[in-house]
Design an enzyme around this catalytic site. Structure first.
Site, short mmCIF file in Angstrom:
data_model
loop_
_atom_site.label_atom_id
_atom_site.label_comp_id
_atom_site.label_asym_id
_atom_site.label_seq_id
_atom_site.Cartn_x
_atom_site.Cartn_y
_atom_site.Cartn_z
N ASN A 1 -2.45 4.57 2.58
CA ASN A 1 -1.51 4.19 3.63
C ASN A 1 -2.27 4.17 4.96
O ASN A 1 -2.54 5.21 5.53
CB ASN A 1 -0.36 5.21 3.67
CG ASN A 1 0.60 4.93 4.81
OD1 ASN A 1 0.59 3.84 5.39
ND2 ASN A 1 1.44 5.90 5.13
N TRP A 2 -2.57 2.96 5.41
CA TRP A 2 -3.39 2.84 6.63
C TRP A 2 -2.58 3.07 7.90
O TRP A 2 -3.14 3.17 8.98
CB TRP A 2 -4.03 1.45 6.69
CG TRP A 2 -5.16 1.27 5.72
CD1 TRP A 2 -5.76 2.25 4.96
CD2 TRP A 2 -5.85 0.06 5.41
NE1 TRP A 2 -6.76 1.72 4.21
CE2 TRP A 2 -6.85 0.38 4.46
CE3 TRP A 2 -5.72 -1.26 5.84
CZ2 TRP A 2 -7.70 -0.59 3.94
CZ3 TRP A 2 -6.57 -2.22 5.32
CH2 TRP A 2 -7.55 -1.90 4.38
N LYS A 3 -1.26 3.06 7.80
CA LYS A 3 -0.41 3.20 8.99
C LYS A 3 -0.80 2.12 10.02
O LYS A 3 -1.16 1.02 9.61
CB LYS A 3 -0.51 4.62 9.55
CG LYS A 3 -0.30 5.66 8.43
CD LYS A 3 -0.17 7.06 8.89
CE LYS A 3 0.05 7.97 7.68
NZ LYS A 3 0.34 9.34 8.05
N HIS B 1 8.98 6.15 4.73
CA HIS B 1 7.93 7.09 5.17
C HIS B 1 8.50 7.97 6.29
O HIS B 1 9.28 7.50 7.12
CB HIS B 1 6.70 6.31 5.65
CG HIS B 1 5.54 7.21 5.88
ND1 HIS B 1 5.40 7.96 7.02
CD2 HIS B 1 4.49 7.54 5.09
CE1 HIS B 1 4.30 8.70 6.93
NE2 HIS B 1 3.73 8.46 5.76
N GLY C 1 -0.82 14.53 8.03
CA GLY C 1 -1.70 14.41 9.18
C GLY C 1 -2.02 15.72 9.86
O GLY C 1 -2.54 15.74 10.98
N GLY D 1 -3.21 9.16 3.70
CA GLY D 1 -3.24 8.58 5.04
C GLY D 1 -4.63 8.65 5.64
O GLY D 1 -5.47 7.80 5.39
N GLY D 2 -4.89 9.70 6.40
CA GLY D 2 -6.15 9.83 7.15
C GLY D 2 -7.40 9.58 6.32
O GLY D 2 -8.29 8.82 6.74
N GLU E 1 7.32 8.98 8.97
CA GLU E 1 7.10 8.50 10.34
C GLU E 1 8.14 7.45 10.72
O GLU E 1 8.58 7.38 11.86
CB GLU E 1 5.67 7.95 10.48
CG GLU E 1 4.66 9.09 10.51
CD GLU E 1 3.29 8.74 9.98
OE1 GLU E 1 2.96 7.55 9.85
OE2 GLU E 1 2.53 9.69 9.69
N SER F 1 -2.23 15.22 3.77
CA SER F 1 -3.57 15.81 3.93
C SER F 1 -4.38 15.84 2.65
O SER F 1 -5.17 16.77 2.43
CB SER F 1 -3.45 17.21 4.56
OG SER F 1 -2.87 17.11 5.85
N GLU G 1 6.28 13.78 0.10
CA GLU G 1 5.44 14.01 1.26
C GLU G 1 6.10 15.03 2.18
O GLU G 1 6.92 14.67 3.03
CB GLU G 1 5.23 12.70 2.03
CG GLU G 1 4.51 11.65 1.23
CD GLU G 1 3.68 10.74 2.12
OE1 GLU G 1 2.51 10.56 1.83
OE2 GLU G 1 4.21 10.24 3.13
P1 PGA Z 1 -2.16 12.07 5.63
O1 PGA Z 1 -0.92 11.06 5.57
O2 PGA Z 1 -2.94 11.90 4.35
O3 PGA Z 1 -2.95 11.65 6.84
O4 PGA Z 1 -1.61 13.45 5.75
C1 PGA Z 1 -0.22 10.87 4.37
C2 PGA Z 1 0.91 9.89 4.61
O5 PGA Z 1 1.50 9.91 5.67
O6 PGA Z 1 1.24 9.07 3.73
#
Ligand code: PGA
Length: 249
Positions: free
Chosen positions: A10-12, A95, A173, A232-233, A97, A211, A167
């Protein structure tokens, strides 16, 4: 029952077209031998660049959101048909966010999930509790409410085509990964809720997200009810993401 591992990047709101292309060119040779389903979720603007580069490979492409209506006066939104036209195969829905910053509601998700399925897009539905809810012993209540509401319009047969991502918001994050036991417990609970819905729950892929890094992926992915990861990250770096795919086998 053995489920094919599912590892999604997930590149956001990251990566230009040029950066996306470079990532895919680095990733593809690194994951050529994987048995896992590998999914990349670029921003809308980089979807086509990733789709074109992954033709002939096992990589699937997912959008990060879509609108539930087919078309209309919804400035800034994208429909399922628009994604399908680009040869996108899946879509991340709900998601945290989007729920936190953009007012995504369970009611909207109850329309988005069936709309995605109807268009032949595989929904990756995200659910997860806040830190407050976990501390208050409300994790299962929150997960059950999200699953019941978001999947209300999906019948038990169609449910088999949904991917769920667990999640926990406190782990996204933050570098604070859930323990393998916490991930297992929540994913097993989610599977039980789906089973009560009459779904072929043993076929549904349930991912953990929050994470995930190369260093912790193998232990989390070895849990019996954790079928993959939404990353994500660590998915912004092709080498790190490839290492997580490798950890899945
Ligand atoms: P993260 O994000 O790996 O940076 O914690 C995961 C996500 O939001 O899908």
């Amino acid at each position: 029952m053995s489920r094919t591992p599912y590892i999604a990047a997930n590149w956001k709101m990251n990566k230009t077209v040029a950066e996306a292309a470079q990532f895919i060119d680095t990733l593809l040779p690194r994951i050529a031998a994987t048995q896992a389903d590998v999914v990349v979720c670029p921003p809308f603007t980089a979807l086509t660049a990733v789709v074109e580069r992954r033709y002939g490979t096992a990589v699937k492409v997912a959008a990060q959101n879509m609108h539930e209506e087919e078309s209309g006066a919804f400035t800034g939104e994208i429909s399922a048909a628009m994604l399908v036209e680009l040869d996108v195969e899946a879509v991340v829905l709900g998601h945290s966010e989007r729920r936190q910053f953009f007012g995504e509601t369970d009611e909207a998700l109850a329309r988005k999930v069936p709309a995605a399925l109807a268009a032949d897009l595989e929904p990756i539905l995200c659910v997860g509790e806040s830190e407050e809810a976990r501390d208050g012993g409300e994790t299962e209540t929150v997960l059950e409410r999200q699953l019941q509401t978001d999947l209300a319009g999906v019948d038990s047969v169609a449910l088999a085509g949904v991917v769920i991502a667990y999640e926990p918001i406190w782990a996204i994050g933050t570098g604070r990964v859930a323990t393998p036991e916490q991930a297992q417990e929540a994913c097993a609970f989610i599977r039980d809720v789906l089973r009560l819905r009459g779904a072929a729950a043993d076929e549904i892929r349930i991912l953990y997200g929050g994470s995930v890094k190369p260093a912790n992926a193998a232990e989390i992915l070895s849990q019996p009810d954790v079928d993959g990861a939404l990353v994500g990250g660590a998915a912004l770096d092709a080498e790190d993401f490839a290492a997580i795919v490798e950890a899945a086998g």
